[in-house]
Design a protein around this motif. Structure first.
Motif, PDB file in Angstrom:
ATOM      1  N   ARG A   1      -9.340 -25.967  17.526  1.00 20.27           N
ATOM      2  CA  ARG A   1     -10.577 -26.013  16.749  1.00 20.27           C
ATOM      3  C   ARG A   1     -10.264 -25.883  15.272  1.00 20.27           C
ATOM      4  NH1 ARG A   1     -12.916 -20.125  18.817  1.00 20.27           N
ATOM      5  NH2 ARG A   1     -11.217 -18.852  18.006  1.00 20.27           N
TER       6      ARG A   1
ATOM      7  N   ASP B   1     -22.355 -25.886  23.234  1.00 25.24           N
ATOM      8  CA  ASP B   1     -22.674 -24.518  22.825  1.00 25.24           C
ATOM      9  C   ASP B   1     -24.136 -24.486  22.359  1.00 25.24           C
ATOM     10  OD1 ASP B   1     -20.100 -23.857  23.446  1.00 25.24           O
ATOM     11  OD2 ASP B   1     -19.519 -23.205  21.431  1.00 25.24           O
TER      12      ASP B   1
ATOM     13  N   TYR C   1     -22.658 -17.019  18.949  1.00 23.38           N
ATOM     14  CA  TYR C   1     -21.613 -17.871  19.514  1.00 23.38           C
ATOM     15  C   TYR C   1     -20.416 -17.099  20.121  1.00 23.38           C
ATOM     16  CZ  TYR C   1     -16.993 -19.723  18.399  1.00 23.38           C
ATOM     17  OH  TYR C   1     -15.661 -19.999  18.410  1.00 23.38           O
TER      18      TYR C   1
ATOM     19  N   SER D   1     -18.613 -17.860  24.101  1.00 21.25           N
ATOM     20  CA  SER D   1     -17.441 -18.720  23.959  1.00 21.25           C
ATOM     21  C   SER D   1     -16.242 -18.105  24.699  1.00 21.25           C
ATOM     22  CB  SER D   1     -17.117 -18.896  22.474  1.00 21.25           C
ATOM     23  OG  SER D   1     -15.996 -19.728  22.319  1.00 21.25           O
TER      24      SER D   1
ATOM     25  N   ALA E   1     -16.205 -27.958  21.947  1.00 18.74           N
ATOM     26  CA  ALA E   1     -17.404 -27.115  22.084  1.00 18.74           C
ATOM     27  C   ALA E   1     -18.385 -27.255  20.931  1.00 18.74           C
ATOM     28  CB  ALA E   1     -16.962 -25.662  22.224  1.00 18.74           C
ATOM     29  N   PRO E   2     -18.997 -28.416  20.792  1.00 18.24           N
ATOM     30  CA  PRO E   2     -19.957 -28.576  19.694  1.00 18.24           C
ATOM     31  C   PRO E   2     -21.312 -27.947  20.035  1.00 18.24           C
ATOM     32  CG  PRO E   2     -19.919 -30.575  21.003  1.00 18.24           C
ATOM     33  CD  PRO E   2     -18.890 -29.639  21.615  1.00 18.24           C
ATOM     34  N   SER E   3     -22.034 -27.569  18.998  1.00 17.79           N
ATOM     35  CA  SER E   3     -23.419 -27.143  19.200  1.00 17.79           C
ATOM     36  C   SER E   3     -24.299 -28.381  19.088  1.00 17.79           C
ATOM     37  CB  SER E   3     -23.835 -26.146  18.123  1.00 17.79           C
ATOM     38  OG  SER E   3     -23.013 -25.013  18.205  1.00 17.79           O
TER      39      SER E   3
ATOM     40  N   ARG F   1     -11.178 -27.487  25.859  1.00 18.45           N
ATOM     41  CA  ARG F   1     -12.605 -27.753  25.730  1.00 18.45           C
ATOM     42  C   ARG F   1     -12.916 -28.147  24.304  1.00 18.45           C
ATOM     43  NH1 ARG F   1     -13.457 -24.433  21.940  1.00 18.45           N
ATOM     44  NH2 ARG F   1     -13.472 -22.169  22.148  1.00 18.45           N
TER      45      ARG F   1
ATOM     46  N   HIS G   1     -12.337 -21.097  12.024  1.00 20.13           N
ATOM     47  CA  HIS G   1     -12.488 -20.121  13.111  1.00 20.13           C
ATOM     48  C   HIS G   1     -11.336 -19.114  13.212  1.00 20.13           C
ATOM     49  CE1 HIS G   1     -16.168 -21.499  15.016  1.00 20.13           C
ATOM     50  NE2 HIS G   1     -15.761 -22.735  14.847  1.00 20.13           N
TER      51      HIS G   1
HETATM   52  N1  GLU Z   1     -19.641 -24.118  18.845  1.00 24.10           N
HETATM   53  C1  GLU Z   1     -18.535 -23.732  18.001  1.00 24.10           C
HETATM   54  C2  GLU Z   1     -18.497 -24.651  16.804  1.00 24.10           C
HETATM   55  O1  GLU Z   1     -19.065 -25.712  16.854  1.00 24.10           O
HETATM   56  C3  GLU Z   1     -17.258 -23.841  18.797  1.00 24.10           C
HETATM   57  C4  GLU Z   1     -16.068 -23.285  18.121  1.00 24.10           C
HETATM   58  C5  GLU Z   1     -14.934 -23.179  19.113  1.00 24.10           C
HETATM   59  O2  GLU Z   1     -14.343 -24.226  19.408  1.00 24.10           O
HETATM   60  O3  GLU Z   1     -14.668 -22.078  19.604  1.00 24.10           O
HETATM   61  O4  GLU Z   1     -17.986 -24.291  15.768  1.00 24.10           O
END
Ligand code: GLU
Length: 446
Positions: free
Chosen positions: A206, A46, A188, A192, A12-14, A10, A210
């Motif tokens: 990612r 997200d 978040y 997630s 997963a952008p905000s 996945r 993180h």
């Molecule tokens: N929404 C998170 C971000 O943009 C996702 C991070 C992830 O991939 O778990 O940093």
């Protein structure tokens, strides 16, 4: 991962801004991984931060990905999955892993400051864990709502990162993270993990910002009884000065790069290949890159974006691109046939440059002819072969002009170039000549 397990990744952008070059990196690393392993690519928006997420940004992200060449198999919005998140929250409450806290930001600041002066790490002291039922009732009577923290195990969490190798995050050195805000909304971290479990995500690829979250998240995966995916944390693209590319500043947004006329493949290749063991060099397509690209090629050092590399890669790609792949876009720039594109492409840095070059063929052109070259031009006109013209016309003409005038080298070619195009640089005259045809050449040589 067992061989038979299908890969599901996945991105997963905000949706709190448009994508920039730095966001393109995880988007593409996931895409290449899915292509290479015949996996499924989920775009997970997200959007649990209701105040900053917008549908317009969500649409913008989908558009930006499509421009790069990414077509997700599924698009999910976390905001639509609250019931699933709530159920997981309730399970964590029931198992005693989520607990209520009431501290305000000010109180926490004061406590952290006090811990520092006493030489203790500024970690949350778990006061919430010691509250009695009576305490909770009193807070409720005062109208105070709790936020919820996850009780960490306080042990070293080890995982093997597919890029960075063996990693250990010691959750004993971390504060129990807040997972649920006072208003019941989620940060978040929890949604997630819940979604990664529920969507069967096998690989989380990612940014390396993180890594420490991963310690917490692995504990949550385990607390929820979900399979823990494999992780790959990539270096972040930075500017030449080492500073991050900020999403909110809109610097190097994909939308801007598109407007500036860059090729999506050039942007994608720069976003992926910078800071890897592969050169930032042309590839025929993302699919072709996927066949040779492995996550282990992402380097452990920095990934510094160099704008000059984007410019040169963009030009190199265009110089190799055939007419059919660009037909519609070329038509918009006044290039309607293949010979014209083949003649001009070597001088194009961005596709839009072709419009001005096309005018060298279609005109109007103001020939530049020096007074002392008038006799030379007459000889050149005289030597111009009769039509029909084939590919050999240039060589025949030049040989004839040479023997008629005795000129050679720059003294021979530059006056012809200035007369035929009005410029002292540009595409090869050899390929321009057949495009111009005899009539136009005679006019310009006069
Ligand atoms: N929404 C998170 C971000 O943009 C996702 C991070 C992830 O991939 O778990 O940093």
């Amino acid at each position: 991962m067992s061989v038979e397990q299908a890969v599901i990744v996945r991105y997963a952008p905000s949706p709190t801004g448009r994508l920039h070059l730095g966001n393109a990196r995880p988007a593409l690393l996931n895409w290449l991984f899915a292509l290479r392993h015949g996996g499924t690519y989920v775009l997970r928006l997200d959007d649990t931060d209701h105040a900053r997420s917008t549908e317009a940004f969500a649409q913008g992200i989908i558009e930006d990905l499509a421009w790069l060449g990414i077509t997700p198999a599924r698009i999910e919005r976390q905001s639509a999955r609250k019931a699933i998140h709530d159920a997981a929250r309730d399970r964590l409450i029931a198992s005693g892993r989520l607990y209520r806290c009431y501290e305000t930001e000010d109180e926490l600041d004061r406590r952290r400051a006090r811990a520092r002066t006493m030489g203790r790490p500024p970690i949350y002291d778990r006061a919430g864990l010691r509250l009695t039922d009576a305490d909770h009732e009193r807070y409720a009577a005062e109208g105070r709502k709790p936020h919820w923290r996850f009780r960490l195990d306080g042990r070293p969490v080890a995982f093997t990162d597919l890029i960075k190798g063996p990693q250990t995050v010691n959750t004993a050195s971390m504060s129990d993270p807040v997972l649920v805000r006072e208003d019941g909304s989620y940060l978040y971290t929890l949604p997630s993990v819940v979604d990664d479990i529920e969507m069967g995500i096998t690989h989380v690829i990612r940014g390396e910002d993180h890594v420490s979250n991963t310690g917490t998240q692995i504990e949550i995966f385990e607390a929820l009884g979900g399979p823990v995916p494999l992780f790959a944390h990539h270096n972040l693209l930075t500017g030449a000065d080492g500073e991050g590319l900020s999403k909110r500043l809109g610097s190097l947004s994909l939308a801007d790069l598109r407007t500036e006329g860059y090729e999506p493949l050039a942007v994608a290749l720069v976003a992926v290949l910078t800071g890897t063991s592969l050169p930032v060099a042309p590839q025929p397509s993302l699919a072709a890159l996927a066949e040779i690209f492995d996550l282990a090629m992402v380097s452990h050092g920095p990934a510094r974006f160099d704008p000059a590399e984007l410019d040169s890669l963009n030009a190199r790609l265009l110089h190799e691109t055939g007419f059919d792949a660009l037909r519609d876009r070329l038509a918009a720039h006044g290039v309607a046939n293949e010979p014209m594109w083949l003649a001009l492409r070597g001088n194009v840095a961005r596709l839009g440059d072709v419009a001005e070059l096309a005018r060298l063929v279609t005109g109007p052109v103001t020939p530049v002819i020096a007074d002392e070259d008038r006799a030379f031009m007459a000889a050149a006109r005289e030597a111009l072969p009769e039509e029909p013209w084939d590919d050999g016309v240039w060589d025949r003409w030049i040989a004839a002009v040479k023997s008629a005038t005795g000129r050679k080298g720059r003294g021979l070619f530059m006056p012809l170039r200035l007369a035929l195009t009005g410029r002292d640089d540009g595409p090869e005259l050899r390929s321009l000549l057949p495009l111009l045809g005899r009539r136009a050449c005679l006019d310009r040589l006069s």
